[in-house]
Design an enzyme around this catalytic site. Structure first.
Site, short mmCIF file in Angstrom:
data_model
loop_
_atom_site.label_atom_id
_atom_site.label_comp_id
_atom_site.label_asym_id
_atom_site.label_seq_id
_atom_site.Cartn_x
_atom_site.Cartn_y
_atom_site.Cartn_z
N ASP A 8 0.86 -1.20 0.00
CA ASP A 8 0.00 0.00 0.00
C ASP A 8 0.89 1.25 0.00
O ASP A 8 1.68 1.44 0.93
CB ASP A 8 -0.89 -0.04 1.26
CG ASP A 8 -1.93 1.06 1.27
OD1 ASP A 8 -1.93 1.89 0.35
OD2 ASP A 8 -2.73 1.10 2.23
N ASP A 103 -3.66 2.37 -5.43
CA ASP A 103 -2.40 2.37 -4.67
C ASP A 103 -2.21 1.17 -3.76
O ASP A 103 -1.37 1.20 -2.88
CB ASP A 103 -2.29 3.67 -3.86
CG ASP A 103 -3.11 3.63 -2.60
OD1 ASP A 103 -4.20 3.03 -2.62
OD2 ASP A 103 -2.66 4.17 -1.58
N GLU A 104 -3.00 0.12 -3.95
CA GLU A 104 -2.76 -1.07 -3.12
C GLU A 104 -3.10 -2.35 -3.85
O GLU A 104 -3.96 -2.37 -4.73
CB GLU A 104 -3.51 -0.99 -1.79
CG GLU A 104 -5.00 -0.91 -1.92
CD GLU A 104 -5.70 -0.93 -0.55
OE1 GLU A 104 -5.43 -1.81 0.26
OE2 GLU A 104 -6.55 -0.05 -0.34
#
Ligand code: TTP
Length: 371
Positions: A8, A103-104
């Site tokens: 993350d 973003d993860e």
């Protein structure tokens, strides 16, 4: 046994802004809408978070708490670009990557571990590589299941690295608050707290019959998660769980006619993509971003699967029409279709499905916030 990484990126939007503008490095950066437009914070750099600023906070409050905060408007296309670079690096490490958002992602690194690499070494390499190639810092959690990996990546942010050894899962989770478990929302957490269950360990200690009463069909799943034993695989196909098309406008749109045009174009585009991919879906989704950057989604489940323009258009328009207010303008509109034919039915209990259907055929649309 599986070995899973949850990766993350730290303060993603703000980190990209700092990367592209060195003057922002080390400074409190507030990415989001202007306070005078009732804007909200999309994310804040860690330098700003020490002042108590966080995502979804009104920008006005953020500026009050952090007067030196530098407000930056989001540049979503740039974030998408950086996200692509990061996901490509993940895919160099393993073919089994499941992105959860820009973003993860989960990465299944079982093959690397079975080939003799230590999970810690794999995680360190990944962090170093992401930083070297993209300039972004990623926090990483490693464990034998998704639950442990995801909770791990969040525990030591920013620049976090948490490795939970096989066999230590339950012990690792035990002292943490129940709301850290995926699927335990604020309401359930409150109910559990009232029953004296504050930690994941206290939850895991309950007898199976108690879980059945509390969670119904989800009982064993929640129990497994609480014990750090969940068996969910990393699904590479999650990216095609929905097909969508969205646009950000140079000037915010508010007129009914122009909005209808956009929805129509998006619906036609999605229908074509569905046809090309040989997919039919039942859930039509609408994503909206307002002038103040508030972003939310609405969705409706149709009584049948479709890849046709007309029903997608009608459903998306009905969802948007319900959101029209005098003076309200839209910065982004997206239309998507999900819940494909070949998937197991969505996870709603039967009565809930029936309620949605009857609401739909009544003409009043069931809408729910999905953001
Ligand atoms: P998060 O992963 O929740 O947070 P983050 O990357 O900003 O920071 P960290 O993980 O280090 O705590 O969100 C990812 C991006 O999504 C974030 O950079 C901005 C965006 N976002 C919003 O636009 N609105 C929100 O309410 C949230 C939570 C995130």
């Amino acid at each position: 046994m599986r070995h899973i990484i949850h990766a993350d990126l730290d303060a993603f939007y703000a980190a990209v802004e700092q990367l592209d503008n060195p003057q922002l490095v080390g400074k409190p950066v507030l990415v989001g809408g202007r306070p005078e437009n009732r804007g909200v914070v999309a994310t804040a750099s860690y330098e700003a978070r020490v002042f108590g600023v966080h995502s979804a906070m009104p920008m006005k409050t953020a500026v009050y708490r952090c007067p030196k905060g530098i407000i930056v408007s989001p540049r979503f296309n740039r974030y998408k670009e950086k996200s692509g670079e990061v996901m490509n690096l993940f895919r160099e490490l393993t073919g089994l990557v499941e992105p959860l958002s820009m973003d993860e992602a989960y990465l299944d690194i079982t093959a690397a571990v079975e080939a003799g690499q230590r999970p810690l070494a794999v995680a360190l390499d990944l962090k170093a590589r992401v930083f070297a190639v993209t300039g972004l810092v990623v926090s990483v959690g490693v464990g034998t299941c998704k639950t442990v990996a995801k909770i791990g990546s969040d525990l030591d942010k920013p620049d976090g690295l948490v490795v939970v050894q096989p066999g230590d899962e339950a012990e690792f989770l035990a002292p943490l608050a129940v709301n850290k478990l995926w699927g335990i929302g604020p309401k359930t957490a409150e109910r559990l707290n009232k029953d004296g269950i504050e930690t994941i360990g206290e939850l895991a200690d309950q007898p199976l019959a108690w879980f059945a009463k509390m969670f119904g069909k989800r009982a064993t799943n929640v129990r497994d998660k609480a014990m750090g034993l969940d068996d969910d695989a990393v699904h590479i196909h999650s990216a095609t769980k929905s097909i969508s098309s969205e646009s950000t406008f140079a000037n915010d749109l508010g007129g009914e006619e122009e909005l209808r045009d956009v929805v129509e174009r998006k619906a036609v585009g999605v229908a074509h993509q569905l046809e090309k991919a040989n997919l039919k879906g039942r859930t039509v989704k609408l994503k909206l971003r307002l002038a103040d950057f508030t972003t939310f989604a609405r969705q409706v489940t149709l009584p049948y699967h479709t890849d046709a323009e007309e029903p997608i258009k009608e459903a998306a328009w009905a969802l948007l029409e319900a959101e029209l207010e005098p003076g309200r303008t839209f910065r982004l509109i997206g239309v998507g279709v999900a819940n494909f034919e070949d998937e197991s039915e969505d996870e709603l209990p039967t009565e809930e499905k029936e309620r949605q259907l009857s609401l739909f055929t009544d003409g009043s649309l069931p809408v729910e916030v999905t953001d």
